[in-house]
Each structure stands twice: as C-alpha cells, then as structure tokens.
Design an enzyme around this catalytic site. Structure first.
Site, PDB file in Angstrom:
ATOM      1  N   LYS A  68       0.852  -1.273   0.079  1.00 53.82           N
ATOM      2  CA  LYS A  68       0.136  -0.005   0.020  1.00 53.82           C
ATOM      3  C   LYS A  68       0.937   1.201  -0.010  1.00 53.82           C
ATOM      4  O   LYS A  68       0.391   2.404  -0.499  1.00 53.82           O
ATOM      5  CB  LYS A  68      -1.133  -0.134   1.122  1.00 53.82           C
ATOM      6  CG  LYS A  68      -0.373   0.190   2.408  1.00 53.82           C
ATOM      7  CD  LYS A  68      -0.151   1.505   3.147  1.00 53.82           C
ATOM      8  CE  LYS A  68       0.435   1.648   4.093  1.00 53.82           C
ATOM      9  NZ  LYS A  68       0.994   3.081   4.780  1.00 53.82           N
ATOM     10  N   THR A 117      -4.279   5.727   3.093  1.00 49.82           N
ATOM     11  CA  THR A 117      -3.072   6.387   2.488  1.00 49.82           C
ATOM     12  C   THR A 117      -3.047   6.875   1.196  1.00 49.82           C
ATOM     13  O   THR A 117      -2.265   7.485   0.710  1.00 49.82           O
ATOM     14  CB  THR A 117      -1.917   5.486   2.742  1.00 49.82           C
ATOM     15  OG1 THR A 117      -2.112   4.165   2.268  1.00 49.82           O
ATOM     16  CG2 THR A 117      -1.298   5.353   3.946  1.00 49.82           C
TER      17      THR A 117
HETATM   18  O1  G3P Z   1       2.423   8.283   6.290  1.00 48.13           O
HETATM   19  P1  G3P Z   1       2.586   6.870   5.823  1.00 48.13           P
HETATM   20  O2  G3P Z   1       2.037   7.003   4.312  1.00 48.13           O
HETATM   21  O3  G3P Z   1       3.879   6.175   6.231  1.00 48.13           O
HETATM   22  O4  G3P Z   1       1.302   6.108   6.396  1.00 48.13           O
HETATM   23  C1  G3P Z   1       1.307   6.172   7.671  1.00 48.13           C
HETATM   24  C2  G3P Z   1       0.551   4.407   7.964  1.00 48.13           C
HETATM   25  O5  G3P Z   1       1.322   3.365   7.403  1.00 48.13           O
HETATM   26  C3  G3P Z   1      -0.943   4.587   7.645  1.00 48.13           C
HETATM   27  O6  G3P Z   1      -1.643   3.445   8.067  1.00 48.13           O
END
Ligand code: G3P
Ligand code: NAD
Length: 322
Positions: A184, A241
């Site tokens: 993701k 995200t």
């Molecule tokens: O800020 P990111 O893109 O690393 O996302 C944070 C977390 O993984 C969200 O679940």
C-alpha cells in the site's frame, strides 16, 4: 500489569507508546538523544510527533538495555533498519516481539517476520493496518490487524494492548498482513503522483482498484490469503493512505507528480517507506512472475523516469479483461 518496551521513537513508536501507556508502563527507546530528552522533560516528541502531549507512563531511553526487562516489545524502526536494530537489542528469547514496520528488505526481498526469524527465536506477531500516528496518539478510533501464526500468543497480545479506541483484530495470516502494509505504501505514492500531476479523481479511483488487484496477485503468489488483503491491513490501509496528504507516501507522490526533485522530497528525518519498497517489490514481483505495472511505474519514477512519459506508458498498455 503488562510492561511494554518500544524500540523506535519515530511518529508511530511514540503514538503506540502514548496508547499503550494506558495499559501499563512503557519504556521507549529512541536513537536521537534530543528526542529522549524532550520526551522525558517536556513530555513531547517535537521531531517526529509534534504537538501531541505524552502521558507520564512513558520513560524514554537511549539505552537498548533498558528495554530487555519488558513483558512485550514492539519494534517500530523503519523496515530497512530492522535487521541491524533487532541484532543490537539482545532481547530474552521468550519475550514476545511485535513487528510494526511496513516494508520489504532491500537485497534479501524478505518481509519483516522473515528478517526477524533470521536473527531471533522469539514468539513474533505483526501489527499492520490503517493507523495515522497523530490520530492514534490523540485517542481517535483505530482498528488494526494483529497477526500471529500462534493463536494463543495473538490472543494474549490483543488482551494486553487493546484500548477503547484502539481495536485489534486477530489474524493468523502474517504474510498477508505484511504484504498489504508494504504494497500500500508504493500504491500511495502512485495516487500522490496522480494528485500532483492533476489527473483527477477518476484516475485515483482506478489506481486504487487496479493497485489492489496488483497487491492481491502478489500476496497470493507469496502465500498470503486474498481475504486478508481485502481487510484492514490491505484494502483498509490502501484506502487511508491513497486519500490523504497526511500520508508521507502520498505526499512524496504529490511532489513527484509536480516534478519536484526526489532528493528534496526525501530530505528530512521522516520516512516514506514506499520509496525503499518500490524497487525491491518490483524485483520480488519479477521473481514471483507477477505483473505489477503500477508498482513498476512508481519504481521507474523514483529512479528518475519522467512523469508524463511514465503515465502515458501505463495508459498505453494493451486493453484487457478486468
Ligand atoms: O504516512 P504513511 O504513508 O507512512 O502512512 C502511515 C501509516 O502506514 C498509515 O496506516
Ligand atoms: N507514522 C505512521 O503513521 C505509521 C503508522 C503505522 C506504521 N508505520 C510504520 O512504522 C515504521 C516507522 O515509521 P515512523 O512513522 O515511526 O517513523 P518516522 O518517519 O516518524 O521517523 C523515522 C524513524 O526512523 C528512525 N531511524 C532513522 N535511521 C535509523 C537507523 N539507522 N536505525 C534505526 N532507526 C533509524 C528514526 O530514529 C525514527 O524513529 C515504518 O515502517 C512505517 O511505515 C508508521
């Protein structure tokens, strides 16, 4: 009462400390001396989680030896640093370890559980799901997957960690939980590129759906269950995200889509895990003979390919059945 040790004083380690301090004393290890000092004196982590008051039940430390007596240890350093950090931690072999990074190790193509298994015999679980650190630290509702091959261990960890607004769902599909979290991040970069390049919301929805198909193909090829990828740690985190500039990965993509230099976008202490994961994921997908064109496009952009031509190439792929 359960005592918690947390290795990693970034945004997520600090948010988990703030949450778990409601259930028992937390010892939080951070690499940065100023982070340790600020948490202990000002009860804030201004570098990684500014503006969030931290409860008195957290003691920060710069010494990993202070973690070893904890009942449960969460490891919350970025994926590419798990191996070196866990090797230094020297935890007792019976201490349950919860792996919280979302990524794949460069070179080895290993997921976090596989890296940890190279190093320690401990009981291990994985925590993964839609969880922006600042929201969790503020006590806003969050539902997240706790995956462990050992059912009794999973039940014990969930009982020790659950909070009224921090709901843990149990899974035995560790691979699925890990792959959802790692992939993701790469897809969030792709959605950010769509935003930054002004390609519209239809394109973003298409990327989320087709990206989810890539995540599922890769996950199933590596032995994960499709229903895990459709749950919190896969689709749930993908939706989060890919739809918010609170995501560092999404923000990185926005900058790439706007044509800003990668070095500027990656400057600063905060980590966008998808940048490290994308090239590794492409290699791992090739090895597993899985087609992942969106993730490959992200890896190409991160390697310096021009935005317009990369998007055109993605759209020019042969038309096919969904
Ligand atoms: O800020 P990111 O893109 O690393 O996302 C944070 C977390 O993984 C969200 O679940
Ligand atoms: N921030 C979130 O909302 C969130 C939520 C869920 C999961 N995660 C995951 O948690 C992991 C940690 O992310 P974060 O947001 O806490 O980090 P962060 O971006 O807030 O901070 C970076 C962290 O990396 C550490 N670091 C830098 N170089 C290091 C090294 N050589 N060895 C060990 N540690 C080093 C820093 O000390 C700091 O703790 C990532 O895998 C991320 O995907 C983050």
């Amino acid at each position: 009462m359960t005592t918690f040790g947390i290795i990693g004083g970034g945004a997520w380690g600090t948010a988990l400390a703030a949450t778990l301090a409601g259930n028992g004393p937390v010892t939080l290890w951070a690499r940065e001396a100023d982070v340790v000092a600020a948490i202990n004196s000002a009860r804030e982590n201004p570098q990684f989680l500014p503006g969030v008051p931290l409860p008195a039940g957290i003691t920060a430390t710069a010494d990993l030896a202070d973690i070893v007596a904890s009942d449960i240890v969460l490891v919350v350093v970025p994926a590419q640093h798990l191996r070196a950090t866990l090797a230094l931690a020297a935890l007792p072999a019976t201490t349950p370890i919860i792996l919280c990074a979302k990524g794949i190790e460069a070179g080895s193509h290993k997921l976090m559980l596989e890296v940890a298994r190279d190093l320690v015999p401990n009981p291990i679980a994985v925590l993964s799901g839609p969880s922006f650190a600042h929201e969790v630290a503020a006590g806003k509702p969050c539902a997240i997957t706790l995956a462990s091959e050992n059912k009794a261990l999973g039940e014990r960890l969930i009982a020790a960690m659950a909070r009224p607004t921090f709901r843990l769902y149990q899974s035995d599909d560790v691979l699925g939980a890990e792959i959802g979290g790692a992939v993701k991040n790469v897809l969030a970069i792709a959605c950010g590129v769509v935003e930054g390049a002004g390609l519209g919301l239809n394109a973003r929805a298409a990327l989320i759906a087709r990206g989810f198909a890539e995540m599922t193909r890769f996950g199933v090829a590596r032995g994960a269950r499709a229903e895990t990828l459709a749950g919190l740690s896969g689709l749930g985190d993908l939706v989060l995200t890919c739809s918010s500039e609170n995501s560092r990965n999404f923000r990185l993509g926005v900058g790439l889509g706007q044509g800003r230099p990668l070095a500027d976008l990656l400057a600063g202490p905060a980590v966008a895990e998808g940048a490290a994961t994308a090239p590794v994921l492409v290699e791992a997908a090739r090895a597993a003979q899985v087609d992942m064109p969106i993730c490959a496009a992200v890896a190409a952009l991160l390697a310096g390919a021009p935005v317009k031509e990369t998007i055109s190439a993605l759209l020019a792929r042969p038309l096919k059945a969904e």
